[in-house]
Design a protein around this motif. Structure first.
Motif, PDB file in Angstrom:
ATOM      1  N   ASP A 521      90.340  52.164 -59.814  1.00  0.00           N
ATOM      2  CA  ASP A 521      90.401  51.573 -61.155  1.00  0.00           C
ATOM      3  C   ASP A 521      91.705  51.905 -61.859  1.00  0.00           C
ATOM      4  OD1 ASP A 521      87.913  50.524 -60.734  1.00  0.00           O
ATOM      5  OD2 ASP A 521      86.842  52.114 -61.827  1.00  0.00           O
ATOM      6  N   GLU A 525      94.232  49.153 -63.448  1.00  0.00           N
ATOM      7  CA  GLU A 525      94.543  49.143 -64.882  1.00  0.00           C
ATOM      8  C   GLU A 525      96.051  49.117 -65.106  1.00  0.00           C
ATOM      9  OE1 GLU A 525      93.597  48.852 -68.846  1.00  0.00           O
ATOM     10  OE2 GLU A 525      92.223  48.817 -67.133  1.00  0.00           O
ATOM     11  N   ARG A 528      97.944  45.707 -65.099  1.00  0.00           N
ATOM     12  CA  ARG A 528      97.743  44.750 -66.192  1.00  0.00           C
ATOM     13  C   ARG A 528      99.023  44.558 -67.004  1.00  0.00           C
ATOM     14  NH1 ARG A 528      92.668  43.481 -67.695  1.00  0.00           N
ATOM     15  NH2 ARG A 528      93.138  43.506 -69.916  1.00  0.00           N
TER      16      ARG A 528
END
Length: 907
Positions: A521, A525, A528
């Motif tokens: 994760d 992230e 992005r």
């Protein structure tokens, strides 16, 4: 004396060179009694003597003045008239009003050649009259009338800040000891809730000060001013002063100036005519305001200038500081990924392909977080959606140049209304946040000048936090829409990587990137942000060259990405033979550059090693000067990273500068890196050792000598003044309570701090810490006090908008009296309400009552249906709350929703 002789006098040459680099419109004159004396007024000693003549014989006065200082002498005169301070003020006012005075070239220079904000301790009207001769006027601010101060100091028209009042309003005059206590607070403290410290803090945040006609003798004003200067220590301040001929007096003056942080420009004692010569030279040779029109009449505008500029931009690399970066011509327009854009005012989705058609003849803000792709979008439109060459791209740094290209001069002429446009033109102005950091008044002046040409419209690329901090009613009127570039989705990141690899013929890079994107994760992230994707691609391409332990597979956090990039960057520069410095030498220099530039300051480039210079944003001063000014980093996030990197290094090694590094207020972008860096430490013993050091730092502040800290660290703690010690305590509580869980009993530490600290900002930090670590009842008790109109309400709202960057201010100084926009703060709170992570869930205990306070303070004018839905869907039951906390949250949620339904008519 001539100016050349003055430059050779004492250490003046370097002072002149430094001041020439400054924008004189940002230099705030601090005007003392010496300037008024030159106009025919009395000195302070003469004024007191003339008043004393009404009450004392000459012998009585001489006896008193021999044993009393000025303040004690004034108090004695007031006592003689049974404490009637108004009578003494009236005597002083009459002497000043009846004095025949004249304007001098010095006063004319001070009011016309520098910042329109001026400051004085004089009671007279010399400055107002000097402005009137220029056909100008600005508000006069009297700090003791506190309701005038905060708003007027932000007025783009300027102001005269009369610290000690004016003869036109006797009640404003600060004269007696009681007046000083009311205006300044207790001696030896910096209480920014008091009128004078508040005014000084607001005016001098990010400003340079030039003292003229000031003796700079130690008094209450200088005591407070020295503390304000210390908080903005990265900015130099100057004073034009006579140099004492007596060696002891000169040494004493130098010690006093060094302690204050003020650099002198000396002239020979008694030669006061030199003040005029020095001021005129500074006005002639210092940079002028970025918003003043530049001469564009001498060069003919043509379409050819645009075409040449397009060629230059197309030949530039996408990332100027990265030597292996592809150029725009090589990869665009194929590489361009249309961003997701949200219209903030219209609350609608906007599409890149329709932007020019919908807003081509309107003013628009293109905003977004650092690295979101604002510059890429603007350059794409200029290069590839501009067949008629009527779209003009300009970086805001051109507004500060002494020498511009013909293209830049032409665009500036259109922008500022000094050149007529035969056809409509759209100017894409980029980098305004870099050029105008902490200078909102210059932004407002620039917008005023932009609005003069009906055939010119402007799109401004503006970093989100800086735009939010500048936002006001006039700015909202100027821009038809605010277009926010949103974070990338995973599919957008994949498209970019695929297009990049295809265009450049890179094998295996896309597959490696996909492997990383699916590794966890944290990496997903990171992807992005377009800028983070670019950094990751750089590392993948250079993976074989990287030093051991810095391969992409080891990146699991924001901090890890930047640390790995920096090590790889240095390694590649070393392999080229273009850097001589070691990794730690380059790192140390970049720490210093980050410290100097983070709050908008500058510094001279002292290390021209490519590994350092390549990451910095450099301003070459003039065409013939060899000096280079560091104005920041090529990407703002590098500045935040290196400030955090220095803090983490000091934590791990217990270096003496840890106390100094943490004694500066840290914003959200820095603490994000610090928390991320701590998360990179997997050695439990090391984590506990760092936590132990941080706790001992706090104990050393409140109980000196009772810790096992290193001698060097204890020594550094002992050097901190009251303000730095306050900041350090706040940062320590913050870091300790956000630390990864260890065997250390943090709740007991928080309980100890709560028994000691009474400052409202410390109580805020303690409450937010206790929410996470305990004692939980302490946090709940604070949350129950968080109601509209309370001290807890005001302190929380002020701190929150400054911390999240809605205003460019130190969180522990800012007072949200003007109801600043809270866009970024609200976004952070709403995002947290939607998170299911334990930390975010726990923070709801404070977030829900704080949200109610924010909406209530703004009379629910900015409450939205979207906010209502987020709050309605917020879960408040579960394992993370005690029964009492759960009941409190239910009540807060119901209260919020009921208010929404009543105020904005939700059924």
């Amino acid at each position: 004396m001539t100016i050349e002789e003055l430059k050779k006098f004492e250490s003046n040459k370097s002072r002149f060179e430094e001041l020439y680099l400054c924008d004189r419109n940002d230099i705030v004159p601090f005007i003392g009694a010496g300037v008024s004396k030159g106009c025919g007024f009395y000195t302070w000693n003469e004024l007191v003597r003339r008043v004393a003549d009404n009450y004392l014989t000459a012998d009585e006065y001489e006896a008193l003045s021999a044993r009393l200082d000025n303040m004690e002498l004034v108090d004695e005169l007031i006592a003689l008239v049974n404490g009637n301070v108004t009578a003494v003020k009236k005597r002083i006012a009459d002497l000043i009003i009846n004095c025949e005075f004249h304007q001098t070239n010095v006063t004319r220079s001070l009011v016309s050649g520098f910042s329109k904000c001026m400051i004085t301790t004089n009671y007279d009207r010399v400055l107002e009259e000097a402005l009137a001769l220029h056909g100008e006027s600005v508000p006069v601010i009297l700090p003791v009338m506190a309701d005038q101060t905060a708003g007027a100091l932000q007025d783009k028209k300027g102001c005269i800040l009369k610290l000690h009042g004016t003869v036109e309003e006797l009640s404003s005059m600060i004269l007696a000891r009681e007046d000083y206590m009311q205006a300044y607070g207790p001696e030896g403290t910096l209480d920014v809730s008091r009128p004078v410290p508040l005014a000084l803090s607001l005016l001098f945040a990010g400003k340079r000060i030039l003292f003229a006609g000031c003796s700079l003798e130690k008094d209450r004003t200088l005591e407070v001013l020295s503390r304000v200067i210390h908080q903005n220590h990265h900015i130099n301040h100057y004073a034009v002063l006579p140099c004492p001929s007596d060696a002891r007096e000169k040494n004493a003056l130098n010690i006093r100036l060094d302690a204050l942080g003020i650099l002198p420009v000396f002239y020979p004692e008694g030669r006061h005519e030199c003040l005029e010569i020095i001021l005129n030279d500074l006005i002639k040779n210092s940079k002028t305001s970025r918003t003043l029109p530049q001469d564009t009449g001498g060069k003919r505008w043509s379409r050819r200038l645009v075409q040449v500029q397009k060629e230059r931009e197309a030949n530039q690399v996408i990332l100027p500081w990265m030597r292996s970066s592809a150029g725009f011509r090589a990869v665009f327009p194929d590489l361009f990924i249309p961003p997701r854009i949200q219209g903030i005012k219209s609350r609608t989705r906007l599409f890149t392909e329709h932007l020019l058609k919908e807003f081509g003849e309107r003013n628009l803000v293109i905003t977004g977080n650092a690295g979101s792709g604002k510059t890429t979008l603007l350059k794409y439109l200029f290069l590839f959606e501009n067949p008629g060459d009527e779209i003009l791209y300009l970086h805001a740094s051109a507004l500060a140049k002494k020498e511009c290209s013909g293209y830049e001069e032409g665009v500036i002429g259109f922008l500022l209304g000094r050149r007529r446009a035969k056809t409509h033109k759209l100017i894409l102005l980029d980098g305004i946040d870099e050029e105008f950091l902490d200078k909102p008044e210059e932004v407002y002046r620039l917008l005023e000048q932009m609005g003069k040409n009906r055939k010119i419209h402007v799109w401004i690329g503006w970093r989100k936090d800086h735009y939010n901090s500048c936002e006001n009613e006039a700015l909202n009127r100027f821009f038809y829409e605010t277009a926010e570039i949103l974070d990338w989705t995973q599919d957008m990141a994949r498209d970019y990587i695929h297009n990049y690899c295809t265009k450049l013929g890179l094998k295996g890079v896309a597959e490696r990137a996909e492997e990383l994107m699916t590794s966890g994760d944290e990496v997903r992230e990171l992807m992005r942000s377009p800028f983070h994707v670019v950094l990751m691609l750089y590392l993948i391409e250079a993976e074989r060259e990287q030093p051991p332990g810095t391969r992409c597979s080891g990146i699991q956090s924001l901090y890890g990405l930047y640390e790995t990039f920096f090590c790889c960057w240095w390694k590649k520069e070393k392999s080229r033979g273009t850097t001589r410095g070691s990794l730690e030498e380059i790192r140390t220099y970049l720490w210093q550059a980050a410290e100097a530039t983070y709050y908008g300051g500058t510094c001279l480039l002292e290390n021209e090693d490519s590994a350092a210079e390549g990451l910095l944003y450099i301003d070459n001063v003039g065409s013939s000067s060899e000096k280079k000014i560091v104005k920041g980093f090529y990407h703002r996030s590098f500045c935040s990273f290196f400030r955090a990197n220095k803090i983490l290094d000091a934590m791990e090694t217990e270096k003496g500068f840890l106390a100094e590094a943490l004694s500066k207020p840290l914003r959200n972008d820095i603490t994000d890196f610090v928390r991320s860096g701590i998360g990179e430490i997997h050695d439990r013993k090391k984590l506990e050792r760092i936590q132990h050091t941080l706790m001992n730092l706090y104990i050393e502040l409140v109980k000196p000598g009772e810790t096992d800290l290193s001698v060097g660290l204890k020594k550094e703690v002992g050097k901190l003044d009251e303000d730095d010690a306050f900041y350090l305590k706040n940062e320590l509580v913050y870091l300790i309570t956000r630390y990864p869980r260890t065997s250390v009993k943090v709740d007991k530490f928080v309980q100890m701090v709560a028994h000691i600290e009474e400052d409202p900002y410390m109580r805020l930090d303690i409450a937010y810490g206790a929410v996470l670590t305990g004692p939980y009842e302490l946090a709940l008790e604070y949350a129950k006090k968080l109601m509209p109109g309370t001290e807890e309400d005001f302190v929380n709202r002020s701190w929150t908008v400054a911390y999240f960057g809605d205003v460019q201010a130190v969180p522990y100084h800012y007072r949200n009296t003007e109801q600043a926009p809270w866009t970024k703060a609200r976004e952070a709170r709403m995002k947290r309400l939607q998170s299911r992570k334990e930390k975010a869930v726990r923070f709801r205990i404070l977030d829900l009552p704080l949200l109610y306070c924010f909406y209530e303070s703004r009379e629910w004018k900015d409450a939205t249906l979207q906010d209502y839905e987020i709050i309605r869907q917020t879960e408040i039951e579960g394992e993370y709350y005690t029964e009492e906390e759960e009941q409190f949250l239910k009540e807060q949620k119901e209260k919020l929703l009921a208010a929404f339904e009543e105020e904005i008519g939700i059924k």
